[in-house]
Design a protein around this motif. Sequence first.
Motif, mmCIF file in Angstrom:
data_model
loop_
_atom_site.group_PDB
_atom_site.id
_atom_site.type_symbol
_atom_site.label_atom_id
_atom_site.label_comp_id
_atom_site.label_asym_id
_atom_site.label_seq_id
_atom_site.Cartn_x
_atom_site.Cartn_y
_atom_site.Cartn_z
ATOM 1 N N GLY A 117 0.807 -1.218 0.000
ATOM 2 C CA GLY A 117 0.000 0.000 0.000
ATOM 3 C C GLY A 117 0.837 1.263 0.000
ATOM 4 N N PRO A 118 1.749 1.443 0.976
ATOM 5 C CA PRO A 118 2.606 2.632 0.967
ATOM 6 C C PRO A 118 3.472 2.736 -0.290
ATOM 7 N N ALA A 119 3.971 1.589 -0.780
ATOM 8 C CA ALA A 119 4.811 1.625 -1.979
ATOM 9 C C ALA A 119 4.010 2.098 -3.189
ATOM 10 N N THR A 120 2.784 1.608 -3.323
ATOM 11 C CA THR A 120 1.926 2.025 -4.423
ATOM 12 C C THR A 120 1.605 3.512 -4.331
ATOM 13 N N ALA A 121 1.329 3.984 -3.126
ATOM 14 C CA ALA A 121 1.034 5.409 -2.934
ATOM 15 C C ALA A 121 2.232 6.279 -3.311
ATOM 16 N N ASP A 122 3.432 5.837 -2.957
ATOM 17 C CA ASP A 122 4.635 6.603 -3.302
ATOM 18 C C ASP A 122 4.764 6.775 -4.806
ATOM 19 N N VAL A 123 4.446 5.709 -5.561
ATOM 20 C CA VAL A 123 4.532 5.788 -7.023
ATOM 21 C C VAL A 123 3.424 6.682 -7.586
ATOM 22 N N GLY A 146 4.060 10.374 -7.001
ATOM 23 C CA GLY A 146 5.314 10.905 -7.514
ATOM 24 C C GLY A 146 6.429 11.011 -6.505
ATOM 25 N N ASP A 147 6.277 10.381 -5.338
ATOM 26 C CA ASP A 147 7.347 10.407 -4.345
ATOM 27 C C ASP A 147 8.445 9.402 -4.660
ATOM 28 N N TYR A 148 8.142 8.469 -5.552
ATOM 29 C CA TYR A 148 9.145 7.508 -5.993
ATOM 30 C C TYR A 148 9.009 7.333 -7.499
ATOM 31 N N ASN A 149 10.136 7.340 -8.189
ATOM 32 C CA ASN A 149 10.134 7.202 -9.635
ATOM 33 C C ASN A 149 10.295 5.729 -10.000
#
Length: 217
Positions: free
Chosen positions: A36-42, A45-48
């Motif tokens: 969940g957090p990883a998907t939200a980061d993508v 735009g917090d993770y490329n």
Amino acid sequence: KPVILILQAGRPYNLSKASELCKAILVNWLPGQEGGPATADVLFGDYNPSGKLPVTFYKSTEQLPEFTDYSMENRTYRYFKGEPQYAFGYGLSYTDFEFGEALLSSSSIKAGEKVEITIPLTNVGKMDGAEVVQVYVKSLTNPDAPIKSLKGYVRQEIKAGKSEKVRITLEPESFAYYNADVDGLKVFPGKYQILYGNSSRDMDLRSLDLEVTPAVQ
């Protein structure tokens, strides 16, 4: 409203309709408790992202042989002659990368030798990111060889506006194919293309010529 499809799955699906209706498709497979957090980061735009597809997403099952056909004809990117929905090795990023003219350490090697390819890569976008540089081998003289085979890759992080030289070594077994005479793998001398780029699609690949000559007995 723009719609983004988040696909949680362990295998390819027919995404033909989704590709028409959605602005983006995020495949996060089976991500576990931190998915969940990883998907939200993508999404925010917090993770490329820099992931690439490890399988082929076909347009429909009509592109595949019958289930009872156990041959490799038209299966996987190595033998598939059609146009997939999303190709093996394909994946998007929030930045753009440009491949330069690559160089081989030699244009001719003997069977049993290795060769190194040096690939200039530039982040031409506005965001730091990573690209997965992929190198495929295509035999031009062995009629039983796959269309192309992935033989090396490197995930290279590059800051926006910067360039790097990516080096990938192709070991002797990169030019080995099944041989019925020895009932095993054998290095085939002949002419090859070394393909490099960011997916298995022909339009995403550039090529260099290489010749493998018989080893000295």
